[in-house]
Design an enzyme around this catalytic site. Structure first.
Site, PDB file in Angstrom:
ATOM      1  N   ASP A   1      23.956  53.552  77.498  1.00  0.00           N
ATOM      2  CA  ASP A   1      24.879  53.866  78.602  1.00  0.00           C
ATOM      3  C   ASP A   1      26.163  54.541  78.088  1.00  0.00           C
ATOM      4  O   ASP A   1      27.095  54.762  78.843  1.00  0.00           O
ATOM      5  CB  ASP A   1      25.239  52.587  79.386  1.00  0.00           C
ATOM      6  CG  ASP A   1      25.866  51.510  78.487  1.00  0.00           C
ATOM      7  OD1 ASP A   1      26.035  51.749  77.264  1.00  0.00           O
ATOM      8  OD2 ASP A   1      26.186  50.424  79.000  1.00  0.00           O
TER       9      ASP A   1
ATOM     10  N   CYS B   1      32.735  56.653  49.446  1.00  0.00           N
ATOM     11  CA  CYS B   1      32.087  57.386  50.544  1.00  0.00           C
ATOM     12  C   CYS B   1      30.735  57.951  50.119  1.00  0.00           C
ATOM     13  O   CYS B   1      29.776  57.968  50.897  1.00  0.00           O
ATOM     14  CB  CYS B   1      32.958  58.549  51.006  1.00  0.00           C
ATOM     15  SG  CYS B   1      34.518  58.024  51.689  1.00  0.00           S
TER      16      CYS B   1
HETATM   17  C1  BEZ Z   1      36.505  56.365  48.202  1.00  0.00           C
HETATM   18  O1  BEZ Z   1      35.707  56.774  49.042  1.00  0.00           O
HETATM   19  O2  BEZ Z   1      36.132  56.074  47.068  1.00  0.00           O
HETATM   20  C2  BEZ Z   1      37.955  56.167  48.534  1.00  0.00           C
HETATM   21  C3  BEZ Z   1      38.578  57.022  49.433  1.00  0.00           C
HETATM   22  C4  BEZ Z   1      39.919  56.841  49.715  1.00  0.00           C
HETATM   23  C5  BEZ Z   1      40.631  55.795  49.117  1.00  0.00           C
HETATM   24  C6  BEZ Z   1      39.983  54.932  48.256  1.00  0.00           C
HETATM   25  C7  BEZ Z   1      38.640  55.120  47.949  1.00  0.00           C
END
Ligand code: BEZ
EC number: 1.11.1.27
Length: 224
Positions: A139, A46
């Site tokens: 929209d 992330c």
């Molecule tokens: C990640 O963002 O690295 C991750 C999050 C949850 C499960 C596996 C990876």
């Protein structure tokens, strides 16, 4: 059933974000919008995704696309995580990114939008959010939905490519073929008769002969 299907209107939810409380329709205004969800703050994949999204913010803005992320932690956690994301990008560790992050601590929105991944559980056995990409048109209708599991990071260059296709095909009677990139030829949509296609595409329509004899592979240079 929770979730969103192509053509559905975006729900007009209210939420706390890193840039204050929002109402989703007001946030979108007349722009296109991308809502992308994350399993959790302070997770490795992330962090790389948010870093890339932040770097590409001017590209989204150029395309008139409002960006907003979602993760199932608090605003305070999100702000603290922003510092890590900026540091990962080699920037000052500020508590700010070029787009807001929705705090969905109780997973209410994640449930409503069908974002939970039943195979990825937190330490309490609760499902985490999958990596969902929703793109809304001006929209406010859903134009694209992509769903990745938590263990596979998204490709934001591909998301921009898809946006270019969505925006081109929203306004012109064309479709984009496999592996299309901006500037490549496009296909005339099958529902457009040949005579109309000739008028609509003055740069020419080129048909590829096929064993079936059916003249459905019709290319034209990308219209302006
Ligand atoms: C990640 O963002 O690295 C991750 C999050 C949850 C499960 C596996 C990876």
């Amino acid at each position: 059933m929770p979730g969103l299907l192509l053509g559905d209107e975006a729900p007009d939810f209210e939420a706390d974000t890193t840039q204050g409380r929002i109402r989703f329709h007001d946030f979108l205004g007349d722009s296109w919008g991308i809502l992308f969800s994350h399993p959790r703050d302070f997770t490795p994949v992330c962090t790389t995704e948010l870093g890339r999204a932040a770097q590409l913010a001017p590209e989204f803005s150029k395309r008139n696309v409002k960006m907003i992320a979602l993760s199932i932690d608090s605003v305070q956690d999100h702000l603290s995580w922003c510092k890590d994301v900026n540091a990962y990008n080699g920037e000052q560790p500020a508590e700010k990114l070029p787009f807001p992050i929705i705090a969905d601590k109780n997973r209410e929105l994640a449930v409503k939008l069908g974002m939970l991944d039943p195979d990825e559980l937190d330490k309490d056995g609760m499902p985490l959010t999958a990596r969902v990409v929703f793109i809304f048109g001006p929209d406010k209708k859903l134009k694209l939905s992509i769903l990745y599991p938590a263990t596979t990071g998204r490709n934001f260059d591909e998301i921009l490519r898809v946006l270019d296709s969505l925006q081109l095909t929203a306004y012109k009677k064309v479709a984009t073929p496999v592996d299309w990139k901006p500037g490549d030829s496009v296909m005339v949509v099958p529902t457009l008769p040949d005579e109309e296609a000739k008028k609509l595409f003055p740069k020419g329509v080129f048909t590829k002969e096929l064993p079936s004899g059916k003249k459905y592979l019709r290319y034209t240079p990308q219209p302006e």
